[in-house]
Design a protein around this motif. Structure first.
Motif, mmCIF file in Angstrom:
data_model
loop_
_atom_site.group_PDB
_atom_site.id
_atom_site.type_symbol
_atom_site.label_atom_id
_atom_site.label_comp_id
_atom_site.label_asym_id
_atom_site.label_seq_id
_atom_site.Cartn_x
_atom_site.Cartn_y
_atom_site.Cartn_z
ATOM 1 N N UNK A 99 -8.149 10.464 9.041
ATOM 2 C CA UNK A 99 -7.666 10.893 7.727
ATOM 3 C C UNK A 99 -6.375 10.130 7.453
ATOM 4 N N UNK A 100 -6.375 9.361 6.372
ATOM 5 C CA UNK A 100 -5.209 8.561 5.994
ATOM 6 C C UNK A 100 -4.614 9.189 4.743
ATOM 7 N N UNK A 101 -3.324 9.497 4.786
ATOM 8 C CA UNK A 101 -2.683 10.128 3.633
ATOM 9 C C UNK A 101 -1.200 9.789 3.608
ATOM 10 N N UNK A 102 -0.621 9.943 2.422
ATOM 11 C CA UNK A 102 0.821 9.844 2.222
ATOM 12 C C UNK A 102 1.400 11.248 2.245
ATOM 13 N N UNK A 103 2.631 11.359 2.712
ATOM 14 C CA UNK A 103 3.301 12.657 2.658
ATOM 15 C C UNK A 103 4.804 12.459 2.502
ATOM 16 N N UNK A 113 6.000 9.124 4.439
ATOM 17 C CA UNK A 113 5.274 8.598 5.584
ATOM 18 C C UNK A 113 3.846 8.284 5.161
ATOM 19 N N UNK A 114 3.294 7.240 5.737
ATOM 20 C CA UNK A 114 1.854 7.033 5.733
ATOM 21 C C UNK A 114 1.403 7.520 7.103
ATOM 22 N N UNK A 115 0.466 8.470 7.123
ATOM 23 C CA UNK A 115 -0.019 9.009 8.394
ATOM 24 C C UNK A 115 -1.517 8.798 8.514
ATOM 25 N N UNK A 125 -2.309 9.139 14.879
ATOM 26 C CA UNK A 125 -2.603 7.894 15.582
ATOM 27 C C UNK A 125 -1.700 6.759 15.119
ATOM 28 N N UNK A 126 -1.367 6.754 13.831
ATOM 29 C CA UNK A 126 -0.490 5.735 13.255
ATOM 30 C C UNK A 126 0.433 6.437 12.273
ATOM 31 N N UNK A 127 1.705 6.051 12.289
ATOM 32 C CA UNK A 127 2.656 6.590 11.329
ATOM 33 C C UNK A 127 3.562 5.458 10.868
ATOM 34 N N UNK A 128 3.667 5.314 9.550
ATOM 35 C CA UNK A 128 4.562 4.319 8.963
ATOM 36 C C UNK A 128 5.645 5.071 8.197
ATOM 37 N N UNK A 129 6.814 5.285 8.830
ATOM 38 C CA UNK A 129 7.885 6.009 8.145
ATOM 39 C C UNK A 129 8.494 5.172 7.025
ATOM 40 N N UNK A 130 8.972 5.859 6.010
ATOM 41 C CA UNK A 130 9.633 5.231 4.862
ATOM 42 C C UNK A 130 8.714 4.252 4.137
ATOM 43 N N UNK A 131 7.431 4.609 4.090
ATOM 44 C CA UNK A 131 6.423 3.820 3.383
ATOM 45 C C UNK A 131 5.529 4.755 2.581
ATOM 46 N N UNK A 132 4.814 4.176 1.620
ATOM 47 C CA UNK A 132 3.866 4.896 0.765
ATOM 48 C C UNK A 132 2.655 3.989 0.602
ATOM 49 N N UNK A 133 1.468 4.504 0.847
ATOM 50 C CA UNK A 133 0.258 3.694 0.811
ATOM 51 C C UNK A 133 -0.341 3.675 -0.595
ATOM 52 N N UNK A 134 -0.656 2.474 -1.071
ATOM 53 C CA UNK A 134 -1.277 2.309 -2.387
ATOM 54 C C UNK A 134 -2.798 2.364 -2.294
#
Length: 178
Positions: A99-103, A113-115, A125-134
């Protein structure tokens, strides 16, 4: 959450559970997924009113069960919290659903975060802090790459525009900037 026999309309199972310690509703997109050993799942990303993510294990021989959940808050109680679904799919090629989502996470000072969570266990499994997925992409190029298109979000707010960075999944639970 009710399950019905599609041929007869008969109720097969009913699952009532608390979300974040209370009786709340699921306002947001969901999809079917596959967990360990082919376990069928329903994956929910609650985007409106109550903001949460969770998965339900579907059982053909009995009642379904809540697999896991993570509750972020309510938009009316905690202004600024936001959850946005990007994808419910096998994004990393391991044969199981993620499950891929922004929060905008209130537990992290409303940082964005993109989680990417394993849909069966709920583990991040993956976390991108201070990011937002388009958005996400699937099966691109000769090698059928999957990945994410993300913006930087250093102030926590979802950006309206910005330079996109491409992250490609390079294995289970691993991304690399391209």
């Amino acid at each position: 959450c009710r399950g019905f026999d599609a041929r007869t309309g008969e109720t097969v199972s009913t699952l009532l559970y608390q979300i974040g310690g209370g009786h709340r509703r699921n306002y947001g997109p969901w999809d079917f997924g596959t967990g360990k050993n082919g376990q069928p799942l329903i994956c929910v990303v609650g985007e409106a009113i109550q903001t949460h993510v969770h998965a339900i294990r579907l059982h053909r021989d009995g009642p379904s069960e809540l697999a896991w959940q993570h509750y972020y808050g309510e938009v009316y109680v905690v202004p600024g919290v936001a959850v946005k679904k990007i994808a419910i799919a096998d994004v990393d090629g391991d044969g199981e659903t993620e499950m891929v989502y922004n929060v905008r996470d209130p537990e992290q000072g409303f940082r964005s975060f993109v989680r990417v969570r394993d849909a069966d266990s709920g583990n991040v499994e993956v976390e991108l802090p201070d990011h937002w997925c388009a958005g996400a992409f699937f099966g691109v190029g000769a090698f059928g790459a999957n990945g994410l298109l993300v913006y930087q979000a250093p102030e926590g707010a979802p950006p309206d525009w910005g330079e996109l960075t491409v992250y490609r999944f390079v294995g289970p639970g691993k991304v690399a900037a391209v």
